[in-house]
Design an enzyme around this catalytic site. Structure first.
Site, mmCIF file in Angstrom:
data_model
loop_
_atom_site.group_PDB
_atom_site.id
_atom_site.type_symbol
_atom_site.label_atom_id
_atom_site.label_comp_id
_atom_site.label_asym_id
_atom_site.label_seq_id
_atom_site.Cartn_x
_atom_site.Cartn_y
_atom_site.Cartn_z
ATOM 1 N N SER A 128 34.928 3.534 -15.736
ATOM 2 C CA SER A 128 35.350 4.368 -16.862
ATOM 3 C C SER A 128 35.456 5.816 -16.443
ATOM 4 O O SER A 128 34.708 6.286 -15.591
ATOM 5 C CB SER A 128 34.362 4.259 -18.019
ATOM 6 N N LYS A 182 31.596 -2.893 -19.776
ATOM 7 C CA LYS A 182 32.708 -1.927 -19.843
ATOM 8 C C LYS A 182 33.497 -2.132 -21.144
ATOM 9 O O LYS A 182 33.907 -1.163 -21.801
ATOM 10 C CB LYS A 182 33.622 -2.086 -18.622
ATOM 11 N N HIS A 185 31.521 -0.647 -23.903
ATOM 12 C CA HIS A 185 31.655 0.811 -23.760
ATOM 13 C C HIS A 185 32.924 1.277 -24.480
ATOM 14 O O HIS A 185 32.912 2.230 -25.256
ATOM 15 C CB HIS A 185 31.704 1.189 -22.276
ATOM 16 N N ASN A 186 34.030 0.581 -24.226
ATOM 17 C CA ASN A 186 35.293 0.984 -24.849
ATOM 18 C C ASN A 186 35.248 0.792 -26.364
ATOM 19 O O ASN A 186 35.796 1.604 -27.106
ATOM 20 C CB ASN A 186 36.456 0.188 -24.258
ATOM 21 N N GLU A 189 33.470 3.606 -27.739
ATOM 22 C CA GLU A 189 34.381 4.757 -27.659
ATOM 23 C C GLU A 189 35.322 4.785 -28.881
ATOM 24 O O GLU A 189 35.532 5.841 -29.481
ATOM 25 C CB GLU A 189 35.167 4.625 -26.352
#
Ligand code: NBP
Length: 476
Positions: A128, A182, A185-186, A189
């Site tokens: 990222s 990941k 994480h997105n 976000e």
């Protein structure tokens, strides 16, 4: 063979990652399907470090020291499979093949199992930080085997971002764990961005502030507990003025948010796992609504409330919005971490949530000072809190801001400003703190129409009421 690490796929991410490796002193083999990109990288940056360019995949593989370490940075999906197939024929047992693209974790699980048959260590690795992160230090989330991490880890740690001297890279867990984390994480976000956008909308439509004034407010917030990359760039975007019209940049941009799919994957996966990630889901849905041109075409025709928000004390209102944003953000992280816990249980990964929060502190899009508090919530604790919201720091943080949070959500509803993120977060929080939920009634309804049975609070067993008979209860 002289190269320490190889990168294949030299579009923006791959070439920046290769430059990052070379700048840290690694001899870096570079390769791309079309040689023009390799040539361009060498022409523009060949002098920045030691590169070994190859035109063919065979020469590329031959240029690497064994066990070879190759990072694939090509388009996710079919292109990644094509590259894996080509390289697998050329690699030897013990070599490490790393996919640094945005792969779906299920694809990574499949690819890792297939590579293992050939003795190749496959590492699905979440990266990222976009282009700049790839060049200057991303947050790196590698999955795969512990053996692979033992030799690969030190190299990745060296090129990752560092915060307080600690690398933003750690072994996440076996096979697809890195890409799973990941993905979440997105998703976080997405939630973070939606909450910030709602805060902006409240300050603009609720308090009547101009974008430049709101930019100053965000800059101020960035000096406190909300200190983060996304708050920082929000201030910059709001301050931007369109050169052509002289209007605020945000007023000349079409209000239809795009997406590439990782938020959707996070929600789809959460649904499969049965984990409520309402903050992330509302963020994805809000982008969906923003882009629903047909449904939005009649916007002006739908009546709203008669009264506008009468805000008497603007400073107090701004502080209310800040606190509502903070509380909602905590909920979004709590939900995302719950999804990681559920994924780890489902796929047998041993994921250290404190370490995950630690490697998100730098390099990545959701980097934020508040991640330190998340790390503290998990590090060194004999028992993991059932939710981030039960970690003492966060319980008291939310307790301290909940009055503001409720005022903002209630006021937004009354004045017709949509706050799906703030509202969903508050509803989730209230659900979590309710000793009794109306789910008991839903169980009754399910038993009524489908004989789905229910449990009782006062004795063991499974029960059914004879709804269409004499309504007595029987053991199921
Ligand atoms: P792209 O996702 O645009 O992919 C372009 C690269 O894929 C080029 O090197 C291209 O080679 C290669 N490629 C394709 Br397309 N099909 C191929 C095939 N069949 N065989 C071999 N190579 C093929 O590049 P990117 O934006 O640099 O992203 C790379 C990866 O990193 C992606 O998975 C992306 O999701 C991920 N990622 C991107 C970001 C970001 O901010 N952009 C952030 C984090 C992760 P060619 O030059 O010969 O066409």
């Amino acid at each position: 063979a002289t190269a320490d690490i190889g990168v294949t796929g030299l579009a923006v991410m791959g070439s920046n990652l290769a430059r990052n490796f070379a700048s840290k002193g690694f001899v870096t083999a570079v390769h791309n399907r079309s040689y023009s990109k390799t040539r361009a990288l060498m022409a523009d940056h060949g002098g920045d470090g030691q590169f070994v360019p190859s035109e063919s995949a065979a020469d590329f593989v031959a240029s690497l020291k064994t066990p070879r370490k190759i990072i694939i940075m090509v388009k996710a999906g079919g292109p990644t499979d094509a590259v894996i197939d080509e390289l697998s024929e050329l690699l030897e047992p013990g070599d490490i093949l790393i996919d640094g693209g945005n792969a779906k974790f299920a694809d990574t699980i499949r690819r890792e199992a297939a590579a293992k048959e050939k003795g190749i260590n496959f590492v699905g690795c979440g990266i990222s930080g976009g282009e700049e992160g790839a060049l200057l230090g991303p947050s790196i989330m590698p999955g795969g085997s512990a053996e692979a991490y033992a030799s690969l880890g030190p190299i990745l740690e060296k090129i990752s971002a560092h915060v307080d001297g600690a690398p933003c890279c750690t072994h996440i867990g076996e096979n697809g764990a890195g890409h799973f984390v990941k993905m979440v994480h997105n998703g976080i976000e997405y939630a973070d961005m939606q909450l910030i956008a709602e805060a902006y909308d409240l300050l603009r439509r609720g308090a009547g502030l101009e974008p430049a004034e709101i930019a100053d407010i965000f800059a101020e917030w960035n000096a406190g507990e909300l200190d983060s990359f996304l708050i920082e760039i929000t201030a910059e975007v709001l301050r931007q003025v369109d050169a052509e019209t002289g209007k605020p940049f945000v007023d000349v941009v079409v209000d239809a948010a795009g997406m590439k799919g990782t938020g959707t994957w996070t929600v789809q996966t959460a649904l499969d796992l049965g984990v409520p990630v309402s903050g992330i889901a509302e963020a994805v849905f809000a982008r969906g609504l923003s882009s629903s041109a047909l449904q939005r075409s009649g916007a002006g025709e739908l009546p709203g409330p008669n009264n506008a928000w009468s805000i008497k004390d603007k400073d107090a209102f701004v502080e209310d919005v800040r606190q509502a944003l903070y509380a909602s953000k905590i909920v979004a992280y709590a939900q995302g971490l719950d999804e990681i816990v559920a994924g780890a249980a489902e796929y047998n990964w041993d994921i250290d949530l404190g370490a995950v929060a630690r490697i998100w502190r730098g390099g990545c899009i959701i980097r934020a000072v508040f991640l330190n508090r998340i790390t503290e919530a998990y590090d060194g604790k004999a028992e993991r809190p059932a939710s981030l919201l039960f970690a003492p720091y966060f319980t008291s943080a939310v307790a301290g801001v909940q009055d503001s949070w409720r005022r903002v959500v209630a006021g937004a509803a009354q004045s017709g400003i949509p706050t799906p993120g703030f509202g969903a977060a508050l509803a989730y929080y209230d659900g979590l703190r309710s000793p009794r939920l109306p789910a008991a009634l839903i169980q009754g309804q399910r038993d009524f129409f489908g004989a789905h049975t229910y449990k009782r609070v006062d004795k063991d067993g499974t029960f059914h009421t004879l709804w269409s008979g004499d309504r007595t209860e029987v053991q199921a």
